[in-house]
Design an enzyme around this catalytic site. Structure first.
Site, PDB file in Angstrom:
ATOM      1  N   TYR B 105       2.828  -3.036   7.192  1.00 50.00           N
ATOM      2  CA  TYR B 105       2.192  -1.891   6.384  1.00 50.00           C
ATOM      3  C   TYR B 105       3.560  -1.078   6.413  1.00 50.00           C
ATOM      4  CZ  TYR B 105      -1.807  -4.997   6.381  1.00 50.00           C
ATOM      5  OH  TYR B 105      -1.750  -6.104   6.018  1.00 50.00           O
ATOM      6  N   TYR B 144       2.114 -10.649  11.210  1.00 50.68           N
ATOM      7  CA  TYR B 144       1.777  -9.904  11.883  1.00 50.68           C
ATOM      8  C   TYR B 144       0.865  -9.712  13.507  1.00 50.68           C
ATOM      9  CZ  TYR B 144      -1.554  -7.208   9.503  1.00 50.68           C
ATOM     10  OH  TYR B 144      -2.708  -7.215   8.838  1.00 50.68           O
ATOM     11  N   ARG B 154      -1.910 -12.673  12.439  1.00 48.86           N
ATOM     12  CA  ARG B 154      -2.029 -12.311  10.647  1.00 48.86           C
ATOM     13  C   ARG B 154      -1.872 -13.224   9.896  1.00 48.86           C
ATOM     14  NH1 ARG B 154      -5.918 -10.368   7.738  1.00 48.86           N
ATOM     15  NH2 ARG B 154      -5.844 -12.137   7.755  1.00 48.86           N
ATOM     16  N   HIS B 157      -0.308 -12.399   3.933  1.00 47.12           N
ATOM     17  CA  HIS B 157      -1.257 -12.645   3.174  1.00 47.12           C
ATOM     18  C   HIS B 157      -1.002 -11.443   1.992  1.00 47.12           C
ATOM     19  CE1 HIS B 157      -2.542  -9.456   6.413  1.00 47.12           C
ATOM     20  NE2 HIS B 157      -3.423  -9.509   5.135  1.00 47.12           N
ATOM     21  N   HIS B 159      -3.264  -8.476   0.202  1.00 44.47           N
ATOM     22  CA  HIS B 159      -4.614  -7.885  -0.616  1.00 44.47           C
ATOM     23  C   HIS B 159      -5.089  -7.876  -2.029  1.00 44.47           C
ATOM     24  CE1 HIS B 159      -5.656  -6.983   4.011  1.00 44.47           C
ATOM     25  NE2 HIS B 159      -4.666  -6.509   3.737  1.00 44.47           N
TER      26      HIS B 159
END
Lengths: 180, 234
Positions: B105, B144, B154, B157, B159
């Protein structure tokens, strides 16, 4: 029910660059909005009393006349909490909104709280301590009497016009959250 | 006095419970006392109109927000936002955020040792059209690691954040990719008890959405809560 609504998932810890860096809204009421201008300081604490520094708070409220969605009044705000678990909104004190069976609700601000570790947003309300209308509010009446205090913002002794509201998570003395 | 038509309540199992111990962060944050049931008033049935101004075209094309093209697999993500009876939710804000192709991120607190991509921010927004349709162009996010449990990862995905017409329709969720082997191991997705509801969060590959020699297409429809039927509709 024809279609199952999409399930909620946590906002996670990494939302700021998308939701609050240049899309935060700390001011719910433009300069033209009528009513008593206030600052509403919210603080979020977890089950150990530690500040929740990675939450996002959204507020939704009526204008000073108790009306939602007015042309001169946005009524919506969104801020991330800081390292102390705090954020401060600027708004006007809301008026009384119509309620069930013609009973007026006491002035209140609707709250969505999102954070890592919350698989769904938590919904609560901010009422104003000392407002005589609180005694007849139909929603406060649904809350066990010994927990109603958790929904009250209190005036800040040192800063006139500032109200402080604490959201406590995950403890016996936690804030009342609503199933909506 | 305003006439209020309340929204329908979720079916048991279709939404996660606040406390789901396999997702460890829920343990010190989930409510321990019962929630107070709130019959809907005007406060819950009204809702903000937010983010309709100043949406630029690049806001929905995450591959065109910088001077160069981001690294990774270019994808199109589109779908319809509808209520629980399939009626479109038009002109509502859809906000998305995600990692880059390497699973990182663009966030100061993400310390996963994967490279940042100077050409990818990973945030987008769009409004649904009159038919409830939204569309983003982006790159496929990466999986990640996180520290929830030993060897925790995870799945890839995106959000999603949506408003819908009312305070009660507010939804923050995540979209997953079909066939991802990490889905079965992910406590965030698995926090939803009902299998059918979980599947709602897994997008579908769609050859019709796929653009030749350009980008793979994924369809992700989102269902928001809808109002109870009025006597007339029944």
């Amino acid at each position: 029910m024809d279609l199952v609504p999409s399930p909620s998932q946590t906002i996670g810890p990494f939302f700021h660059f998308a939701l609050t860096v240049d899309r935060a809204l700390g001011c719910l009421a433009g300069p033209e909005a009528g009513g008593e201008r206030i600052h509403l300081a919210c603080r979020v604490l977890d089950g150990d009393g530690a500040p929740v520094s990675d939450a996002m708070i959204e507020l939704w409220q009526a204008d000073a006349q108790g009306l939602y969605n007015q042309p001169a009044f946005r009524g919506f705000g969104r801020l991330p909490t800081n390292e102390e678990g705090c954020c401060v909104f600027e708004t006007v004190k809301p008026g009384r909104v119509s309620g069930p069976e013609g009973v007026l609700q006491a002035p209140h601000v609707n709250v969505w709280l999102f954070a890592r570790g919350l698989v769904k947003g938590l919904c609560t309300r901010i009422y104003f301590a000392g407002d005589p209308a609180n005694r007849e509010d139909p929603v406060l009446a649904l809350v066990p009497e010994d927990r109603r205090d958790t929904l009250l913002a209190h005036p800040d002794r040192e800063n006139p016009g500032r109200w402080n509201f604490e959201i406590r998570l995950c403890s016996g003395s936690e804030t009342v959250f609503f199933d909506i | 006095m305003d006439k209020v038509i309340p929204y329908r309540r979720p079916e048991p199992g279709s939404q996660p419970d606040y406390l789901y111990e396999p997702y460890r962060s829920t343990v010190r944050r989930a409510p321990v006392r019962p929630l107070v049931f709130l019959p809907h008033t005007l406060s819950e049935l009204s809702g903000p109109i937010y983010g309709h101004h100043a949406i630029a075209e690049s806001d929905s094309d995450l591959t065109r927000q910088h001077a160069g093209e981001p690294l990774g697999e270019r994808i199109i993500v589109t779908g319809r936002v509808v209520d629980d009876r399939g009626r479109p939710v038009p002109h509502t804000l859809v906000e998305i955020w995600q990692t880059n192709a390497a699973g990182r991120y663009r966030h100061a607190k993400d310390n996963h040792p994967a490279p940042l991509d100077p050409n990818f921010s990973g945030a987008g927004r769009a409004l649904t059209d009159a038919h409830g349709i939204y569309r983003f162009t982006t790159i496929k996010p990466g999986a990640y690691p996180w520290r929830n449990h030993p060897n925790a990862w995870r799945p890839a995905h995106i959000h999603f954040s949506l408003f819908g017409p009312a305070f009660v329709t507010r939804l923050i969720t995540q979209m997953y990719f079909p066939g991802d082997p990490l889905l079965a191991h992910d406590p965030v997705l698995q926090s939803v008890p009902d299998e059918k509801a979980r599947q709602r969060l897994v997008s579908g590959f769609d050859i019709q959405v796929t653009e030749p020699e350009w980008a793979l297409g994924y369809r992700f429809d989102i269902v928001l809560r809808g109002p109870q039927a009025t006597p007339f509709e029944e």
